[in-house]
Design a protein around this motif. Structure first.
Motif, short mmCIF file in Angstrom:
data_model
loop_
_atom_site.label_atom_id
_atom_site.label_comp_id
_atom_site.label_asym_id
_atom_site.label_seq_id
_atom_site.Cartn_x
_atom_site.Cartn_y
_atom_site.Cartn_z
N LEU A 62 0.82 -1.21 0.00
CA LEU A 62 0.00 0.00 0.00
C LEU A 62 0.86 1.26 0.00
O LEU A 62 0.57 2.23 -0.72
N VAL A 63 1.92 1.26 0.80
CA VAL A 63 2.78 2.44 0.87
C VAL A 63 3.52 2.65 -0.45
O VAL A 63 3.59 3.78 -0.97
N GLN A 64 4.06 1.57 -1.00
CA GLN A 64 4.78 1.70 -2.27
C GLN A 64 3.83 2.06 -3.41
O GLN A 64 4.21 2.76 -4.34
N ALA A 65 2.59 1.55 -3.34
CA ALA A 65 1.60 1.93 -4.35
C ALA A 65 1.26 3.42 -4.25
O ALA A 65 1.06 4.08 -5.28
N LEU A 66 1.21 3.94 -3.02
CA LEU A 66 0.98 5.38 -2.85
C LEU A 66 2.14 6.18 -3.43
O LEU A 66 1.93 7.20 -4.11
N GLY A 67 3.36 5.72 -3.20
CA GLY A 67 4.52 6.40 -3.79
C GLY A 67 4.50 6.34 -5.31
O GLY A 67 4.81 7.33 -5.99
N LEU A 94 10.98 10.30 -1.57
CA LEU A 94 11.16 10.35 -0.12
C LEU A 94 10.26 9.34 0.58
O LEU A 94 10.66 8.71 1.57
N LEU A 95 9.04 9.18 0.07
CA LEU A 95 8.12 8.20 0.65
C LEU A 95 8.65 6.78 0.45
O LEU A 95 8.59 5.95 1.37
#
Length: 336
Positions: A62-67, A94-95
């Motif tokens: 989820l975090v990498q998809a947001l990035g 940065l994310l």
């Protein structure tokens, strides 16, 4: 062997994704490499059927998809607002790097990983985004954002690691703190941060190997482990002191180099925060070291059973000897 043979294909594609991002001549190719890297790392996280591994894999996705969504959104502005696009692209990287103020996901995901996967997340997974980040530092505003993120990463990595008993979270906040030094080095030049990155990878490797060998995830696991020997105590102590940048260990050399660069560039305010944070991180490294030192006291541990550690491999001995290369540094000045 950390991974089964069937998972080496994912490890190979993980490295391939990083190489595609690094060698790409367009941001679209860099995005493809980052996506391949992400989708190869998720099967390595879920190596065993475990709820913690699955939760970490979902959070990481989820975090990498947001990035990636931020990276794709920045491409919409390249035609008319290229300066704004570079800012969004900078924030997306940065994310992906877990640099402050986008650090929130890194300690929680590290908490649910096994030690080999945690090592990959701290080292190889950060290589491609950092190289892509170095391509963006063409304006003074982005350099100022890099310095601001470095100061925040230094403070959060130092303060966040206090009063923790989880070894994986301690190493995670330590990685965030080291990210601040690498961000400063990126703003100075590519060769500086690459040197710091490889020194950091070589120093953190024996820590991961040792903790993986005794299956230690908290300070209480270290206390209850059967590997409380002088060998393990010296391995952990010297490696953590080198990781903290204490002279004359090897970890001090890249920090000394960056301190000289920051003094030459008159970056005294960021240097103050980085040095203060280094002292704080050294404090919570000492908490881990003192645990071993106390347990080696015969008056305390006379009734404990000791077992000879089965981790004295040549690679591990070579890794711990790497921490003493800094002792050879004065010879360079005498020879020159």
């Amino acid at each position: 062997m950390f991974f089964p043979l069937s998972y080496y294909i994912f490890f190979f594609s993980l490295l391939l994704g990083s190489m595609i991002s690094i060698s790409s001549t367009s941001w679209f190719g860099a995005w493809i490499g980052l996506e391949l890297n992400m989708m190869s790392f998720i099967p390595l996280i879920t190596l065993k059927m475990n709820s913690y591994y699955s939760e970490s894999a979902l959070k990481y996705f989820l975090v990498q998809a947001l990035g990636s969504a931020l990276l794709i959104m920045s491409s919409f502005f390249f035609i008319s607002l290229s300066y704004l696009a570079s800012i969004f692209l900078f924030l997306a990287l940065l994310l992906k790097l877990a640099s402050a103020p986008f650090h929130f996901w890194f300690p929680q995901i590290m908490e649910g990983l096994a030690w080999p996967q945690a090592f990959l997340l701290m080292t190889i997974q950060k290589l491609a985004p950092m190289i892509l980040l170095s391509y963006l530092l063409f304006s003074p505003f982005l350099v100022s954002m890099t310095l601001f993120s470095a100061i925040l990463s230094a403070l959060i990595g130092a303060i966040g690691g206090l009063n923790l008993t989880s070894l994986r979270k301690i190493i995670a906040f330590s990685s965030i703190n080291h990210m601040s030094w690498m961000l400063i080095a990126i703003s100075a030049g590519d060769s500086f941060w690459l040197f710091y990155f490889f020194i950091y990878s070589f120093i953190v490797f024996p820590i991961v190997i040792s903790f993986h060998g005794i299956q230690a995830f908290t300070l209480s696991d270290l206390i209850s482990s059967d590997s409380k020997t002088i060998y393990h105590a010296s391995l952990i102590a010297f490696t953590f002191l080198s990781l903290g940048g204490l002279p004359p260990f090897t970890g001090f050399i890249p920090k000394w180099m960056i301190i000289q660069i920051m003094v030459n560039l008159n970056l005294f305010i960021p240097l103050f925060f980085l040095l203060i944070s280094a002292l704080i991180t050294l404090y919570f490294y000492l908490r881990v070291i003192i645990t071993f030192i106390i347990l080696l006291n015969p008056a305390i541990s006379f009734n404990m059973k000791y077992k000879s550690p089965n981790v004295s491999s040549p690679m591990l001995l070579l890794s711990i000897s790497f921490n003493f290369f800094g002792l050879l540094l004065p010879a360079y000045f005498f020879l020159t």
